[in-house]
Design an enzyme around this catalytic site. Structure first.
Site, PDB file in Angstrom:
ATOM      1  N   HIS A 112     -18.473  61.935  10.697  1.00  0.00           N
ATOM      2  CA  HIS A 112     -19.110  61.106  11.730  1.00  0.00           C
ATOM      3  C   HIS A 112     -18.828  61.737  13.093  1.00  0.00           C
ATOM      4  O   HIS A 112     -17.683  62.105  13.390  1.00  0.00           O
ATOM      5  CB  HIS A 112     -18.483  59.709  11.754  1.00  0.00           C
ATOM      6  CG  HIS A 112     -18.725  58.892  10.525  1.00  0.00           C
ATOM      7  ND1 HIS A 112     -19.725  57.958  10.444  1.00  0.00           N
ATOM      8  CD2 HIS A 112     -18.087  58.852   9.335  1.00  0.00           C
ATOM      9  CE1 HIS A 112     -19.689  57.372   9.253  1.00  0.00           C
ATOM     10  NE2 HIS A 112     -18.693  57.892   8.555  1.00  0.00           N
TER      11      HIS A 112
ATOM     12  N   HIS B  67     -19.006  63.541   4.493  1.00  0.00           N
ATOM     13  CA  HIS B  67     -19.736  63.555   5.758  1.00  0.00           C
ATOM     14  C   HIS B  67     -18.752  63.362   6.905  1.00  0.00           C
ATOM     15  O   HIS B  67     -17.747  62.665   6.759  1.00  0.00           O
ATOM     16  CB  HIS B  67     -20.824  62.472   5.793  1.00  0.00           C
ATOM     17  CG  HIS B  67     -20.337  61.104   5.423  1.00  0.00           C
ATOM     18  ND1 HIS B  67     -20.167  60.710   4.112  1.00  0.00           N
ATOM     19  CD2 HIS B  67     -19.983  60.044   6.189  1.00  0.00           C
ATOM     20  CE1 HIS B  67     -19.738  59.460   4.084  1.00  0.00           C
ATOM     21  NE2 HIS B  67     -19.604  59.031   5.333  1.00  0.00           N
TER      22      HIS B  67
HETATM   23  P1  5GP Z   1     -18.986  55.989   5.374  1.00  0.00           P
HETATM   24  O1  5GP Z   1     -18.602  54.536   5.505  1.00  0.00           O
HETATM   25  O2  5GP Z   1     -19.294  56.346   3.940  1.00  0.00           O
HETATM   26  O3  5GP Z   1     -17.986  56.926   6.010  1.00  0.00           O
HETATM   27  O4  5GP Z   1     -20.291  56.154   6.243  1.00  0.00           O
HETATM   28  C1  5GP Z   1     -21.587  56.176   5.713  1.00  0.00           C
HETATM   29  C2  5GP Z   1     -22.556  56.201   6.890  1.00  0.00           C
HETATM   30  O5  5GP Z   1     -23.837  56.549   6.395  1.00  0.00           O
HETATM   31  C3  5GP Z   1     -22.680  54.843   7.580  1.00  0.00           C
HETATM   32  O6  5GP Z   1     -22.354  55.007   8.952  1.00  0.00           O
HETATM   33  C4  5GP Z   1     -24.147  54.463   7.359  1.00  0.00           C
HETATM   34  O7  5GP Z   1     -24.723  53.820   8.484  1.00  0.00           O
HETATM   35  C5  5GP Z   1     -24.809  55.799   7.076  1.00  0.00           C
HETATM   36  N1  5GP Z   1     -25.951  55.736   6.185  1.00  0.00           N
HETATM   37  C6  5GP Z   1     -25.989  55.094   4.978  1.00  0.00           C
HETATM   38  N2  5GP Z   1     -27.203  55.274   4.408  1.00  0.00           N
HETATM   39  C7  5GP Z   1     -27.921  56.039   5.253  1.00  0.00           C
HETATM   40  C8  5GP Z   1     -29.281  56.551   5.219  1.00  0.00           C
HETATM   41  O8  5GP Z   1     -30.032  56.353   4.275  1.00  0.00           O
HETATM   42  N3  5GP Z   1     -29.671  57.302   6.279  1.00  0.00           N
HETATM   43  C9  5GP Z   1     -28.852  57.551   7.351  1.00  0.00           C
HETATM   44  N4  5GP Z   1     -29.378  58.298   8.329  1.00  0.00           N
HETATM   45  N5  5GP Z   1     -27.596  57.082   7.418  1.00  0.00           N
HETATM   46  C10 5GP Z   1     -27.132  56.339   6.390  1.00  0.00           C
END
Ligand code: 5GP
Ligand code: ZN
Length: 137
Positions: free
Chosen positions: A101, A99
């Site tokens: 951001h 993903h």
């Molecule tokens: P990472 O730390 O893996 O780069 O970021 C994961 C992101 O996914 C985090 O910013 C977190 O807030 C978001 N996230 C986790 N679970 C969910 C969810 O169920 N729905 C949404 N919309 N965002 C999520």
């Protein structure tokens, strides 16, 4: 991937606030925004990490991130945008479905990355690391 939360969002098994969708990618609001308006762009098909993701998909993710960045600048009057993508727990990744951001930034929004720049011991140390990378490229 049965236990992947982002695959469940793609399958509409769990809700998300979707802002953009096409055949390859989905973009939706992050539920834990670093700054309000923070969005995520994912491929509809499960890939992870970046090194296992096809180039065409990476291109689509980043083209979509650019569209969302423009939308944040226009819709929110953002002053800047951070585009981030984490790979592996050591990097802070929590959801193992690639993903991107897209985080709107505002002058004086109060957020500071803990960007603690270090120094190499000497130029040789940096050159040795550079040579290891060149050998792989
Ligand atoms: P990472 O730390 O893996 O780069 O970021 C994961 C992101 O996914 C985090 O910013 C977190 O807030 C978001 N996230 C986790 N679970 C969910 C969810 O169920 N729905 C949404 N919309 N965002 C999520
Ligand atoms: Zn997934």
């Amino acid at each position: 991937m049965n236990d992947c939360i982002f695959c469940k969002i793609v399958a509409k098994e769990i809700p998300a606030t979707i802002i953009y969708e096409d055949d390859e990618v989905l973009a939706f609001m992050d539920i834990g925004p670093i700054i309000k308006g923070h969005a995520l762009v994912i491929p509809k098909k499960h890939y992870d990490p970046i090194t296992e993701t096809p180039d065409e998909i990476l291109a689509q993710l980043h083209i979509t991130a650019k569209k969302i960045a423009s939308a944040q600048l226009n819709a929110f009057g953002a002053d800047g945008v951070n585009i981030m993508q984490n790979n592996g727990k050591a990097s802070g990744q929590e959801v193992e479905h690639i993903h991107v951001h897209v985080i709107p930034r505002f002058n004086n929004d109060g957020h500071h990355w803990n960007w603690n720049a270090k120094k190499y011991d000497d130029i040789d140390e940096m050159n040795e690391l550079a040579e290891k990378l060149r050998e792989q490229l």
